[in-house]
Design an enzyme around this catalytic site. Structure first.
Site, PDB file in Angstrom:
ATOM      1  N   ASP A  65      -6.282  -3.762  -1.855  1.00 16.68           N
ATOM      2  CA  ASP A  65      -4.657  -3.847  -1.298  1.00 16.68           C
ATOM      3  C   ASP A  65      -4.364  -5.010  -0.488  1.00 16.68           C
ATOM      4  OD1 ASP A  65      -3.271  -2.740   1.499  1.00 16.68           O
ATOM      5  OD2 ASP A  65      -4.368  -0.577   0.941  1.00 16.68           O
ATOM      6  N   SER A 106       0.824  -0.982   0.162  1.00 17.57           N
ATOM      7  CA  SER A 106      -0.028   0.046   0.268  1.00 17.57           C
ATOM      8  C   SER A 106       0.711   0.897  -0.009  1.00 17.57           C
ATOM      9  CB  SER A 106      -0.681   0.293   1.193  1.00 17.57           C
ATOM     10  OG  SER A 106      -1.949   0.464   0.951  1.00 17.57           O
TER      11      SER A 106
END
Length: 338
Positions: A195, A40
C-alpha cells in the site's frame, strides 16, 4: 478556466467518501482537473476519474466512478481477501451474530492476528483484481489531461514509488491498495510493493511540476484527530495506521508551509519554487464515528452513506472556499501543526 490538481487519500471502503466528493465536483463546470495523485482507494478513484474523463468528459467520469464502487460493493466483504479464512467464516459469523453487542472486533480482525495472506501461497486470489482490470487502461494511461500519479511503497526499501503514464498497469493499482495485513505484496519487475499510504498518502511532490497548477485540493479520508483513545486491538492497529498514513502527508504540508514563509519573506527569488495553494475537503466527525472494521467491509449501505457525505462535504467546500481557488490557500496549514 481555473485549473487544480487533486490529491486523493486511501482508506479502504472509506474511499467512497472521495467518490462523493468527486461526483459533486464534476457537476461544476470548473475548475478543470489538471492532475491527480492517488494512493490505495485514492488510486482507484483517480484511475476511474481519469478513464471516465478521457472517455466521456465529466458525465463519463461520474458514471465510471459509480461503476467502480458498484463493483467494489459486489465484493460484499473484504473478508474475501483472506481465502485461508473461508472455511472458518460460517462458525465465526454465527458467533459474531450471536454476540454482536459484546464483540468490539470483527472475525476477520481476530483471524488477521494469527494468519497471513501468504498462508495459501499461489492459491491466494485478490478479489480487487477483476475490479481493477475492468478499467480501460488505454484511457487510464492516455496522454490527455489530467495527468495521473499512483503511489505504492517498495517493500524492501520502504521508499515511495510513483507510477505515471504507461507505468500505470493493473499491477500498479493493485500494489497501491495492497494493505499488508490482508493483501500479498504485488510484484512489479524485480521489486515487491505494498500500500502506498506508508510512503505517501498521497504523494504531493509529483504535483509540483512547473506546468501544473499552483492549487492542490486534498481529499482526506483518514481522520487527522480522534478524541477517543483506542483500546481494542483493531482500534489500536487502525489508529497506528492512520497516524503513519497521515505522517507523510503532514510532512509534505510542513514543507509547503516552510516554502511559503520563505517566499512571503522575500528569501526566495519569485518563481524559483512553487508557491502552492492548499485546499482540503474532509469530515473528521464522520470518520471518527465509523468503526475500524468498516474499512474492510464495503457494504452498499456504507458506500452510499459515505458517497452522500462526500457530496455534502464538497458542497460545503464549494460554497465556503470555491472562490479562493486560483487566489489563495483555503486550508489553515499553521492550525494543522498546532
Amino acid at each position: 478556466m481555473t485549473k487544480i490538481s487533486l490529491a486523493l487519500q486511501g482508506g479502504g471502503a472509506h474511499g467512497a467518501f472521495t467518490w462523493g466528493v468527486l461526483d459533486r465536483l464534476l457537476e461544476e463546470e470548473g475548475p478543470e482537473i489538471a492532475a491527480i495523485s492517488g494512493t490505495s482507494a485514492g488510486a482507484l478513484n483517480g484511475a476511474a476519474l481519469k478513464a471516465g474523463l478521457v472517455a466521456g468528459g465529466r458525465e463519463g467520469a461520474r458514471k465510471r466512478l459509480r461503476r467502480l464502487w458498484d463493483d467494489i460493493a459486489d465484493i460484499g466483504d473484504f473478508r474475501l481477501l483472506l481465502p485461508w479464512f473461508h472455511h472458518l467464516m460460517p462458525a465465526l459469523q454465527m458467533a459474531q451474530d450471536a454476540a454482536a453487542a459484546m464483540l468490539p472486533f470483527s472475525p476477520q480482525a481476530v483471524a488477521s492476528q494469527f494468519y497471513s495472506p501468504y498462508a495459501w501461497g499461489a492459491a491466494w486470489r485478490n478479489p480487487l483484481e477483476p475490479v481493477v482490470r475492468d478499467l480501460n487502461f488505454a484511457h487510464v494511461c492516455a496522454e490527455e489531461a489530467p495527468r495521473l500519479f499512483i503511489g505504492a511503497t517498495n517493500v524492501r526499501s520502504g521508499k515511495a514509488r510513483v507510477f505515471a503514464g504507461q507505468e500505470i498497469t493493473p499491477e500498479a493499482l493493485l500494489a497501491s491498495a495492497a494493505l499488508p495485513s490482508v493483501f500479498q505484496a504485488v510484484g512489479i519487475g524485480d521489486e515487491s510493493y505494498w500500500d502506498g499510504g506508508f510512503a505517501g498518502n498521497p504523494s504531493l511532490w509529483p504535483l509540483y511540476d512547473h506546468d501544473l497548477p499552483d492549487d492542490i485540493l486534498i481529499v482526506h479520508v483518514n481522520p487527522l484527530r480522534r478524541e477517543e483513545v483506542p483500546q481494542t486491538p483493531l482500534e489500536i492497529q487502525n489508529r497506528v495506521n492512520e497516524i503513519s498514513f497521515n505522517a507523510t502527508l503532514l510532512s509534505e504540508l510542513r514543507a509547503i508551509a516552510f516554502v511559503k514563509r520563505l517566499i512571503a519573506g522575500g528569501r526566495i527569488v519569485p518563481g524559483q519554487m512553487k508557491d502552492v495553494r492548499v485546499h482540503m475537503i474532509l469530515d473528521d466527525g464522520l470518520m471518527n464515528g465509523l468503526t475500524a472494521a468498516s474499512k474492510l467491509q464495503p457494504s452498499r449501505a456504507l458506500i452510499e452513506r459515505l458517497f452522500g457525505a462526500g457530496r455534502a462535504a464538497a458542497d460545503r467546500f464549494l460554497a465556503e472556499c470555491g472562490d479562493q481557488i486560483g487566489k489563495r490557500s483555503s486550508a489553515d496549514l499553521a492550525a494543522l501543526f498546532g
